[in-house]
Design a protein around this motif. Structure first.
Motif, PDB file in Angstrom:
ATOM      1  N   GLY A 120      43.210 -31.613 129.394  1.00  0.00           N
ATOM      2  CA  GLY A 120      43.537 -30.892 128.174  1.00  0.00           C
ATOM      3  C   GLY A 120      44.895 -30.225 128.232  1.00  0.00           C
ATOM      4  O   GLY A 120      45.676 -30.275 127.268  1.00  0.00           O
ATOM      5  N   CYS A 134      47.538 -32.851 127.945  1.00  0.00           N
ATOM      6  CA  CYS A 134      47.555 -33.434 126.601  1.00  0.00           C
ATOM      7  C   CYS A 134      48.235 -32.501 125.608  1.00  0.00           C
ATOM      8  O   CYS A 134      49.116 -32.930 124.847  1.00  0.00           O
ATOM      9  N   SER A 193      45.955 -39.873 117.960  1.00  0.00           N
ATOM     10  CA  SER A 193      45.212 -38.745 117.397  1.00  0.00           C
ATOM     11  C   SER A 193      46.127 -37.985 116.450  1.00  0.00           C
ATOM     12  O   SER A 193      47.315 -37.795 116.743  1.00  0.00           O
ATOM     13  N   PRO A 204      46.490 -34.233 118.692  1.00  0.00           N
ATOM     14  CA  PRO A 204      46.274 -34.268 120.137  1.00  0.00           C
ATOM     15  C   PRO A 204      46.421 -32.898 120.794  1.00  0.00           C
ATOM     16  O   PRO A 204      45.846 -32.657 121.861  1.00  0.00           O
ATOM     17  N   PHE A 245      43.028 -31.348 120.412  1.00  0.00           N
ATOM     18  CA  PHE A 245      42.139 -32.009 121.356  1.00  0.00           C
ATOM     19  C   PHE A 245      42.338 -31.435 122.761  1.00  0.00           C
ATOM     20  O   PHE A 245      41.376 -31.118 123.459  1.00  0.00           O
ATOM     21  N   CYS A 304      39.663 -29.277 125.132  1.00  0.00           N
ATOM     22  CA  CYS A 304      39.349 -29.741 126.494  1.00  0.00           C
ATOM     23  C   CYS A 304      39.545 -28.619 127.500  1.00  0.00           C
ATOM     24  O   CYS A 304      38.757 -28.472 128.450  1.00  0.00           O
ATOM     25  N   SER A 329      35.402 -24.567 118.931  1.00  0.00           N
ATOM     26  CA  SER A 329      35.510 -25.936 118.425  1.00  0.00           C
ATOM     27  C   SER A 329      35.305 -25.966 116.913  1.00  0.00           C
ATOM     28  O   SER A 329      36.034 -26.659 116.186  1.00  0.00           O
ATOM     29  N   GLN A 386      42.219 -28.586 112.313  1.00  0.00           N
ATOM     30  CA  GLN A 386      42.289 -29.986 111.904  1.00  0.00           C
ATOM     31  C   GLN A 386      42.164 -30.202 110.398  1.00  0.00           C
ATOM     32  O   GLN A 386      43.053 -30.773 109.768  1.00  0.00           O
ATOM     33  N   SER A 441      42.802 -41.584 114.449  1.00  0.00           N
ATOM     34  CA  SER A 441      41.675 -40.694 114.731  1.00  0.00           C
ATOM     35  C   SER A 441      42.045 -39.250 114.443  1.00  0.00           C
ATOM     36  O   SER A 441      43.177 -38.819 114.662  1.00  0.00           O
ATOM     37  N   LEU A 459      40.823 -36.384 115.875  1.00  0.00           N
ATOM     38  CA  LEU A 459      40.920 -35.463 117.009  1.00  0.00           C
ATOM     39  C   LEU A 459      40.958 -36.203 118.344  1.00  0.00           C
ATOM     40  O   LEU A 459      41.950 -36.131 119.074  1.00  0.00           O
ATOM     41  N   ILE A 460      39.899 -36.923 118.684  1.00  0.00           N
ATOM     42  CA  ILE A 460      39.815 -37.614 119.967  1.00  0.00           C
ATOM     43  C   ILE A 460      40.753 -38.812 119.969  1.00  0.00           C
ATOM     44  O   ILE A 460      40.673 -39.655 119.076  1.00  0.00           O
ATOM     45  N   LEU A 495      42.131 -42.280 120.103  1.00  0.00           N
ATOM     46  CA  LEU A 495      41.518 -43.609 120.050  1.00  0.00           C
ATOM     47  C   LEU A 495      42.576 -44.615 119.606  1.00  0.00           C
ATOM     48  O   LEU A 495      43.573 -44.231 118.983  1.00  0.00           O
TER      49      LEU A 495
END
Length: 264
Positions: free
Chosen positions: A153, A156, A186, A189, A192, A196, A222, A231, A253, A255-256, A258
Motif C-alpha cells: 500500500g 502504491c 485503477s 490507486p 487503494f 492497504c 474504507s 472514490q 477499475s 479502486l483495485i 485490474l
C-alpha cells in the motif's frame, strides 16, 4: 495500562489536537490545515499509545515503525501539495452554507474538525490496541502478512501520488485525464494504497489480544474513502469537469488495480 484508560487518553489527545487546529483555523481563515495535520495526529496517537503501554515488544515496534513511516510520507506529500495554496475548494464551498463568518466557525467545528477527530481515533484503533500486546510478543505469520500488505500500500500510494503530481505540474497536460502508470489499472490507486496501509496495520494488530475487535477502524475508513470523501465523490466531480473521464471510467477499475476493460 488497561484498554479503557489508554483509549480515553488517545481520544483526549485526538480531540485536543483537532480543537487546537480549529482555533488556529479561525485567524488563518483556512480549514484545510486539518488535512495537512491528519497523518501527524495519527502518528501522535501511535507514539502516545506506545509510551503509555509501558512495555516494549517487537510487535509494538513494528506497528510504531509502520505508522511513523506512513505519516512522514503522507505529511510531506500533503504539505508540499497544499502549503501556500489557500483553502481547499471543498471547504470554501462549505462557507456558502451559512451567511456569516461566525456561523461558519461553529459549522466548521461540527462538520470538519470534530468529525475528523472521530475518524482519526477510529482509524487508529488497531494501532492503539496493538500497542497493548504482551511484553516480548514477536510478529507471527499474520503480522508479517499485514506488513507485506502495508508495504504494498505504501509503495502504491507513493508511486500514484508522484505520477499525479508530475502530470499536474505539466502545463501541456492540463485538462487531460491521467490514464498511464498505475492510473491505467485503477482510477484511484492512491486510495487503494491508503486502504492497504490501514488494513495491513489491522492485520498486525490482530496478533495482540482483542486485535480482531478493532476491525471497525479499517471498515469505517474504507467506507468513508470509497463512498463519502474519496472514490465516488471524486468520480462525480471529474466526470462533470472532464468529458473524457466518463470513457476512462468505462475502461478502468474504480479502486483495485485490474487490467483495463475494452470499451464497447
Amino acid at each position: 495500562m488497561d484498554y479503557p484508560a489508554l483509549l480515553f487518553a488517545t481520544a483526549a489527545f485526538a480531540f485536543g489536537a483537532v480543537l487546537l487546529l480549529w482555533l488556529l483555523s479561525i485567524p488563518l481563515r483556512d480549514v484545510s490545515i486539518i488535512d495537512m495535520a491528519f497523518a501527524g495526529i495519527l502518528a501522535g496517537i501511535g507514539v502516545l499509545a506506545f509510551v503509555l503501554a509501558g512495555t516494549i515488544a517487537p510487535l509494538q515496534l513494528m506497528l510504531l515503525g509502520m505508522v511513523l513511516a506512513w505519516a512522514l510520507r503522507m505529511s510531506w506529500h500533503l504539505l508540499r501539495r497544499n502549503w501556500g495554496h489557500g483553502e481547499d475548494p471543498r471547504y470554501a464551498r462549505l462557507r456558502s452554507w451559512v451567511d456569516n463568518e461566525r456561523a461558519f466557525i461553529w459549522l466548521s467545528l461540527r462538520q470538519v474538525f470534530l468529525l475528523q477527530g472521530v475518524v482519526i481515533w477510529l482509524v487508529a484503533l488497531p494501532l492503539q490496541v496493538g500497542m497493548l500486546a504482551p511484553a516480548g510478543m514477536t510478529p507471527g505469520a499474520l503480522a508479517w502478512a499485514g506488513f507485506a500488505l502495508w508495504a504494498l500500500g505504501l509503495a502504491c500510494e507513493s508511486i500514484a501520488d508522484h505520477q499525479l503530481t508530475r502530470i499536474r505540474a505539466d502545463p501541456s497536460k492540463r485538462g487531460t485525464v491521467l490514464d498511464t502508470g498505475l492510473w491505467r489499472y485503477s482510477r484511484h490507486p492512491n486510495y487503494f494504497g491508503e486502504l492497504c496501509v490501514w488494513w495491513g496495520i489491522f492485520l498486525v494488530a490482530c496478533e495482540a489480544p482483542w486485535g480482531f475487535a478493532t476491525v471497525i477502524g479499517p471498515l469505517a475508513y474504507s467506507y468513508l474513502v470509497i463512498n463519502i470523501t474519496g472514490q465516488r465523490t471524486l468520480d462525480k466531480k471529474m466526470a462533470r469537469e472532464k468529458p473524457a473521464y466518463k470513457h476512462y471510467m468505462e475502461s478502468t477499475s474504480g479502486l483495485i488495480p485490474l487490467p483495463p476493460r475494452r470499451r464497447a
